[in-house]
Design a protein around this motif. Structure first.
Motif, mmCIF file in Angstrom:
data_model
loop_
_atom_site.group_PDB
_atom_site.id
_atom_site.type_symbol
_atom_site.label_atom_id
_atom_site.label_comp_id
_atom_site.label_asym_id
_atom_site.label_seq_id
_atom_site.Cartn_x
_atom_site.Cartn_y
_atom_site.Cartn_z
ATOM 1 N N GLY A 52 -4.689 -4.413 4.177
ATOM 2 C CA GLY A 52 -4.689 -3.607 5.721
ATOM 3 C C GLY A 52 -4.646 -2.234 5.410
ATOM 4 N N GLY A 53 -4.851 -1.208 6.351
ATOM 5 C CA GLY A 53 -4.881 0.205 6.312
ATOM 6 C C GLY A 53 -3.382 0.644 6.421
ATOM 7 N N ASN A 54 -3.053 1.759 5.708
ATOM 8 C CA ASN A 54 -1.707 2.187 5.602
ATOM 9 C C ASN A 54 -0.944 1.468 4.919
ATOM 10 O OD1 ASN A 54 -2.305 4.983 6.968
ATOM 11 N ND2 ASN A 54 -3.082 3.841 8.724
ATOM 12 N N VAL A 55 -0.940 0.355 4.245
ATOM 13 C CA VAL A 55 0.014 -0.376 3.483
ATOM 14 C C VAL A 55 0.377 0.121 2.235
ATOM 15 C CG1 VAL A 55 0.314 -2.850 2.794
ATOM 16 C CG2 VAL A 55 -0.901 -2.600 4.931
ATOM 17 N N TRP A 56 1.472 -0.046 1.865
ATOM 18 C CA TRP A 56 2.033 0.225 0.626
ATOM 19 C C TRP A 56 2.423 -0.910 -0.177
ATOM 20 C CZ3 TRP A 56 3.399 5.156 -1.294
ATOM 21 C CH2 TRP A 56 4.433 5.224 -2.236
ATOM 22 N N VAL A 57 1.749 -1.022 -1.389
ATOM 23 C CA VAL A 57 1.706 -2.291 -2.180
ATOM 24 C C VAL A 57 2.352 -2.022 -3.521
ATOM 25 C CG1 VAL A 57 0.687 -4.153 -3.263
ATOM 26 C CG2 VAL A 57 0.005 -3.580 -0.840
ATOM 27 N N THR A 58 3.275 -2.590 -3.910
ATOM 28 C CA THR A 58 4.033 -2.291 -5.286
ATOM 29 C C THR A 58 4.143 -3.666 -5.856
ATOM 30 O OG1 THR A 58 6.098 -1.890 -4.481
ATOM 31 C CG2 THR A 58 4.852 -0.098 -4.808
ATOM 32 N N ASN A 59 3.803 -4.942 -5.516
ATOM 33 C CA ASN A 59 4.118 -5.963 -5.972
ATOM 34 C C ASN A 59 2.528 -6.885 -6.010
ATOM 35 O OD1 ASN A 59 7.057 -6.160 -6.208
ATOM 36 N ND2 ASN A 59 6.978 -5.968 -3.914
ATOM 37 N N ASN A 60 2.519 -7.951 -6.743
ATOM 38 C CA ASN A 60 1.340 -8.607 -6.970
ATOM 39 C C ASN A 60 1.230 -9.439 -5.674
ATOM 40 O OD1 ASN A 60 0.968 -8.165 -9.623
ATOM 41 N ND2 ASN A 60 2.303 -9.873 -10.400
ATOM 42 N N VAL A 61 -0.108 -9.460 -5.549
ATOM 43 C CA VAL A 61 -0.694 -10.103 -4.097
ATOM 44 C C VAL A 61 -1.192 -11.399 -4.458
ATOM 45 C CG1 VAL A 61 -2.354 -9.813 -2.180
ATOM 46 C CG2 VAL A 61 -0.796 -8.044 -2.880
#
Length: 309
Positions: free
Chosen positions: A278-287
């Motif tokens: 989604g918008g404005n999400v911060w991801v630093t781990n596997n999805v």
């Protein structure tokens, strides 16, 4: 008022300072006599010519007429070969570390060979771009036709430059691919490093502010929206404190992923197939595959005189 002699003295002093080798040692390239220099103007002409070859009737002045198209293609490809050979040669010369040991005639033949190999790959670039165009058209209800996508969508210009630069990089052409990708960055606001690996049927909606790092791997049928960053968390350093080059540090985005506006995905993480970020999400781990990553839901609350903030 200053006298003419004082004005002239100031100008001469400035020229002396600007000519001091110590002031430009790190930012000036010493040109060797007889070697061509890379030219952004000529490379812009090359990119426009390739766009015209790939999309006849949309760029430049060529009309798509069956009785003349082969003539135009022959003329443009011949001119492209000459211009591209010269710029590849310039890139080879510019990055050469042992110029006095190089046979210039052999280098020129090598540049021509690389140019011919790139030109031989143009039909495949067109095939990939046609799929990119069709994906953008199918995925955008506002698009009335594939022609509108080619004419109007900045993503097609940026992706065109990327696919051109990426192929040149695979042929080990130095410097020129990066210049071509940065041209698209300036033109569209979309920053795709030419070393990134991007699959087929790729599209970017709106586009402005998208960043795709050099070690990104993107699968097929991936869609990004504006402001998406596929970047690195940090740069590993060697024992002397200098950044280690070439380490995979950007995301892997698998097939069928959609990443909405302003999402930031950092580091060598994998976004699994058919996921939605989604918008404005911060991801630093596997999805994991088939996931949906969104922000927490908004909460309604009230405050009195600042209490609770």
């Amino acid at each position: 008022m200053q006298s003419d002699s004082k004005i002239l003295a100031k100008i001469n002093q400035t020229v002396d300072r600007l000519s001091d080798p110590e002031s430009y040692d790190l930012v000036c390239h010493e040109h060797r006599l007889g070697e061509p220099l890379p030219s952004t103007e000529k490379l812009a002409k090359i990119v426009n010519m390739i766009r015209e070859i790939l999309f006849p009737g949309y760029f430049g002045t060529t009309s798509l007429r069956p009785n003349t198209i082969k003539h135009y293609m022959g003329v443009y490809v011949d001119e492209l070969f000459e211009l591209l050979s010269e710029q590849i040669m310039a890139g080879l010369c510019f990055t050469c570390k042992n110029p006095h040991e190089v046979d210039m005639q052999e280098r020129n033949r090598h540049a021509q060979m690389l140019a011919s190999e790139f030109i031989a790959y143009l039909p495949e670039i067109r095939r990939k771009l046609v799929a990119d165009v069709d994906t953008a058209f199918v995925g955008d209800p506002a698009a009335q036709s594939q022609s509108e996508v080619i004419f109007c969508y900045p993503a097609i210009r940026a992706i065109s430059n990327y696919r051109i630069a990426n192929q040149l990089l695979k042929l080990e052409v130095p410097l020129i691919p990066r210049i071509i990708s940065e041209m698209a960055h300036s033109e569209t606001g979309i920053d795709i490093h030419p070393k990134a690996e991007i699959g087929e049927s790729f599209t970017i909606d709106h586009g402005t502010g998208v960043v795709i790092g050099s070690t990104c791997i993107i699968g097929n049928n991936v869609k990004l929206y504006q402001g998406v960053t596929l970047g690195a968390k940090s740069f590993p350093l060697d024992e002397d404190g200098n950044p280690i080059k070439g380490v995979p540090r950007h995301p892997i985005v698998e097939d069928g992923v959609i990443i909405y506006a302003q999402a930031t995905i950092l580091g060598r993480v994998t976004v699994g197939a058919n996921s939605v970020v989604g918008g404005n999400v911060w991801v630093t781990n596997n999805v994991p595959p088939n996931s949906k990553i969104v922000q927490f839901k908004a909460r309604e609350t009230s405050f009195s005189d600042g209490a609770g903030i």
